[in-house]
Motif scaffolding. Sequence first.
Motif, PDB file in Angstrom:
ATOM      1  N   GLN A 131       0.752  -1.244  -0.032  1.00 44.79           N
ATOM      2  CA  GLN A 131       0.106   0.068   0.080  1.00 44.79           C
ATOM      3  C   GLN A 131       0.635   1.364  -0.059  1.00 44.79           C
ATOM      4  OE1 GLN A 131      -3.841   0.385  -0.135  1.00 44.79           O
ATOM      5  NE2 GLN A 131      -2.894  -1.469  -1.185  1.00 44.79           N
ATOM      6  N   ILE A 132       1.850   1.190   0.641  1.00 40.00           N
ATOM      7  CA  ILE A 132       2.909   2.358   0.548  1.00 40.00           C
ATOM      8  C   ILE A 132       3.447   2.653  -0.910  1.00 40.00           C
ATOM      9  CG2 ILE A 132       5.375   3.194   1.456  1.00 40.00           C
ATOM     10  CD1 ILE A 132       4.674   1.553   4.085  1.00 40.00           C
ATOM     11  N   LEU A 133       3.914   1.298  -1.329  1.00 46.14           N
ATOM     12  CA  LEU A 133       4.121   1.602  -2.635  1.00 46.14           C
ATOM     13  C   LEU A 133       3.252   2.211  -3.723  1.00 46.14           C
ATOM     14  CD1 LEU A 133       5.970  -1.798  -3.511  1.00 46.14           C
ATOM     15  CD2 LEU A 133       6.961   0.333  -3.559  1.00 46.14           C
ATOM     16  N   TYR A 134       1.960   1.796  -3.364  1.00 40.71           N
ATOM     17  CA  TYR A 134       0.686   2.338  -4.364  1.00 40.71           C
ATOM     18  C   TYR A 134       0.598   3.943  -3.974  1.00 40.71           C
ATOM     19  CZ  TYR A 134      -4.191   3.631  -5.284  1.00 40.71           C
ATOM     20  OH  TYR A 134      -5.219   4.317  -5.677  1.00 40.71           O
ATOM     21  N   PHE A 135       0.706   4.293  -2.867  1.00 42.68           N
ATOM     22  CA  PHE A 135       0.387   5.699  -2.438  1.00 42.68           C
ATOM     23  C   PHE A 135       1.556   6.453  -3.031  1.00 42.68           C
ATOM     24  CE2 PHE A 135      -2.301   3.987   1.082  1.00 42.68           C
ATOM     25  CZ  PHE A 135      -3.437   4.584   0.511  1.00 42.68           C
ATOM     26  N   VAL A 136       2.761   6.059  -3.072  1.00 41.78           N
ATOM     27  CA  VAL A 136       4.003   6.723  -3.630  1.00 41.78           C
ATOM     28  C   VAL A 136       3.802   6.968  -5.164  1.00 41.78           C
ATOM     29  CG1 VAL A 136       6.443   6.466  -4.227  1.00 41.78           C
ATOM     30  CG2 VAL A 136       5.694   6.011  -1.752  1.00 41.78           C
ATOM     31  N   VAL A 137       3.354   5.842  -5.835  1.00 43.18           N
ATOM     32  CA  VAL A 137       3.365   6.121  -7.361  1.00 43.18           C
ATOM     33  C   VAL A 137       2.122   6.768  -7.764  1.00 43.18           C
ATOM     34  CG1 VAL A 137       4.630   3.896  -7.673  1.00 43.18           C
ATOM     35  CG2 VAL A 137       2.068   3.704  -7.707  1.00 43.18           C
ATOM     36  N   SER A 138       1.272   6.836  -6.737  1.00 43.47           N
ATOM     37  CA  SER A 138       0.008   7.526  -7.246  1.00 43.47           C
ATOM     38  C   SER A 138      -0.032   9.013  -6.712  1.00 43.47           C
ATOM     39  CB  SER A 138      -1.359   6.949  -6.892  1.00 43.47           C
ATOM     40  OG  SER A 138      -1.259   6.543  -5.388  1.00 43.47           O
ATOM     41  N   ASN A 156       1.791  -5.177 -22.550  1.00 42.79           N
ATOM     42  CA  ASN A 156       0.638  -5.736 -23.220  1.00 42.79           C
ATOM     43  C   ASN A 156      -0.489  -4.565 -23.101  1.00 42.79           C
ATOM     44  OD1 ASN A 156      -2.316  -6.939 -22.911  1.00 42.79           O
ATOM     45  ND2 ASN A 156      -0.966  -8.288 -24.344  1.00 42.79           N
ATOM     46  N   LEU A 157      -0.606  -4.034 -21.671  1.00 39.27           N
ATOM     47  CA  LEU A 157      -1.734  -2.943 -21.908  1.00 39.27           C
ATOM     48  C   LEU A 157      -1.363  -1.710 -22.638  1.00 39.27           C
ATOM     49  CD1 LEU A 157      -2.877  -3.092 -18.101  1.00 39.27           C
ATOM     50  CD2 LEU A 157      -4.126  -3.886 -20.100  1.00 39.27           C
ATOM     51  N   SER A 158      -0.024  -1.326 -22.154  1.00 42.19           N
ATOM     52  CA  SER A 158       0.756   0.019 -22.699  1.00 42.19           C
ATOM     53  C   SER A 158       0.186   1.262 -22.011  1.00 42.19           C
ATOM     54  CB  SER A 158       0.321   0.051 -24.352  1.00 42.19           C
ATOM     55  OG  SER A 158      -0.693   0.457 -24.728  1.00 42.19           O
ATOM     56  N   VAL A 159      -1.137   1.263 -21.760  1.00 41.89           N
ATOM     57  CA  VAL A 159      -1.780   2.381 -20.963  1.00 41.89           C
ATOM     58  C   VAL A 159      -2.214   1.961 -19.814  1.00 41.89           C
ATOM     59  CG1 VAL A 159      -3.366   4.264 -20.992  1.00 41.89           C
ATOM     60  CG2 VAL A 159      -2.151   3.738 -22.846  1.00 41.89           C
ATOM     61  N   PHE A 160      -1.949   2.459 -18.669  1.00 49.25           N
ATOM     62  CA  PHE A 160      -2.429   2.047 -17.391  1.00 49.25           C
ATOM     63  C   PHE A 160      -2.438   2.931 -16.067  1.00 49.25           C
ATOM     64  CE2 PHE A 160       1.863   0.528 -17.354  1.00 49.25           C
ATOM     65  CZ  PHE A 160       2.315   0.831 -16.221  1.00 49.25           C
ATOM     66  N   TYR A 161      -3.224   2.588 -15.340  1.00 48.61           N
ATOM     67  CA  TYR A 161      -3.100   3.531 -14.139  1.00 48.61           C
ATOM     68  C   TYR A 161      -2.782   2.745 -12.773  1.00 48.61           C
ATOM     69  CZ  TYR A 161      -6.111   6.268 -17.187  1.00 48.61           C
ATOM     70  OH  TYR A 161      -6.620   7.016 -18.192  1.00 48.61           O
ATOM     71  N   PRO A 162      -2.404   3.315 -11.370  1.00 50.64           N
ATOM     72  CA  PRO A 162      -2.028   2.708 -10.411  1.00 50.64           C
ATOM     73  C   PRO A 162      -2.752   1.747  -9.881  1.00 50.64           C
ATOM     74  CG  PRO A 162      -1.619   5.145 -10.154  1.00 50.64           C
ATOM     75  CD  PRO A 162      -2.388   4.931 -11.605  1.00 50.64           C
ATOM     76  N   ASP A 163      -4.007   2.130 -10.214  1.00 48.35           N
ATOM     77  CA  ASP A 163      -5.112   0.985  -9.673  1.00 48.35           C
ATOM     78  C   ASP A 163      -5.146  -0.364 -10.447  1.00 48.35           C
ATOM     79  OD1 ASP A 163      -6.157   2.623  -7.637  1.00 48.35           O
ATOM     80  OD2 ASP A 163      -7.474   3.557  -8.966  1.00 48.35           O
ATOM     81  N   ALA A 164      -4.763  -0.107 -11.654  1.00 43.11           N
ATOM     82  CA  ALA A 164      -4.641  -1.340 -12.510  1.00 43.11           C
ATOM     83  C   ALA A 164      -3.538  -2.364 -11.967  1.00 43.11           C
ATOM     84  CB  ALA A 164      -4.497  -1.025 -14.120  1.00 43.11           C
TER      85      ALA A 164
END
Length: 316
Positions: A129-136, A230-238
């Motif tokens: 979760q810390i990683l998620y909050f950092v990148v977002s 494969n996605l090429s476009v994505f958000y942190p939630d993905a």
Amino acid sequence: MPDNQNKSSRALRGLRAALMVMVVVAAAFIAAPHLYHNESLLFTLMTFIVLAQGLNLLYGFTGYLPFGYVGFFGSGAYATSLLVLHTHLPVLGCVAGGAAVAVLLGLVLGPLLRLSGAYFSIANLAASQILYFVVSNPNLADYTGGPYGLKIEQVYDPSLSYWVMLGVLLGSIVLAAYFRASRFGMSLRAIKQDPVSAAMAGIHVVRSRLIVWLVSAGVAGLAGGVYAWNLSVFYPDAVFTLQLSVFAIVFALFGGVGTVIGPLVGAALLYSLYSAIGISTPQYFQFIYGGLIVLLVLFLPGGVLSLFQRRGIDVF
């Protein structure tokens, strides 16, 4: 002498079984795009199998259950994408770099292995979760894309990334087979059952656990890198959603951890169920999914493959 012969015979049987599993899996995913034209769904299924297998390496052979396993997956996806955007490396080199970053992250988080049980699981979840909050973080949007995500459409190639993910899947099967049939795998099972006795028998408990932890992180990082490609476009939630960890855990447990084919069976059955009813009618899927988990915990704690093991059938 007979003991050495038994060990070599067991290793040979394991090698043959691993080759058979790999041939079947490879043939299935090579033929599948010609029979079922939703290649995106097939790619996602392979991704979940790899995650379930990577989690199986850690939990099935050491007993450490990482609730935040998605952290390695997300870090591999982001590291791969950032390497694509800021270096001139070929895309496969960027994917390998993403896996290396996941392994490095596992090394940084290595002290978590001093914890056990629920304490380890919760601490691992907090780290992801810390990683998620950092990148977002919007303040880091110039570096990580923040909540707006990343775009690497210049390397978009769903066909090639499909085959690379198949290669990662086959590699994860090789690792699981090695853990299952090798002397190192036997030492891991001894550590899982009784680490004190294993240490007294001369097994390096801390080093063995760390090796498995880093290998498991590398598998997730590779999967994350190929997934981002494969996605090429994505958000942190993905790539940091906890649903990925939950699915990987349930898939591995449903099939049976500590085996090679358990995560394959669990992911294939449950993801097929999800794709059939979970997308169109999620409320029914959640009800059925919850019921399956309850039944699994109550009656099949060893997974569906334990039904065969109870009848004396050796499950690889």
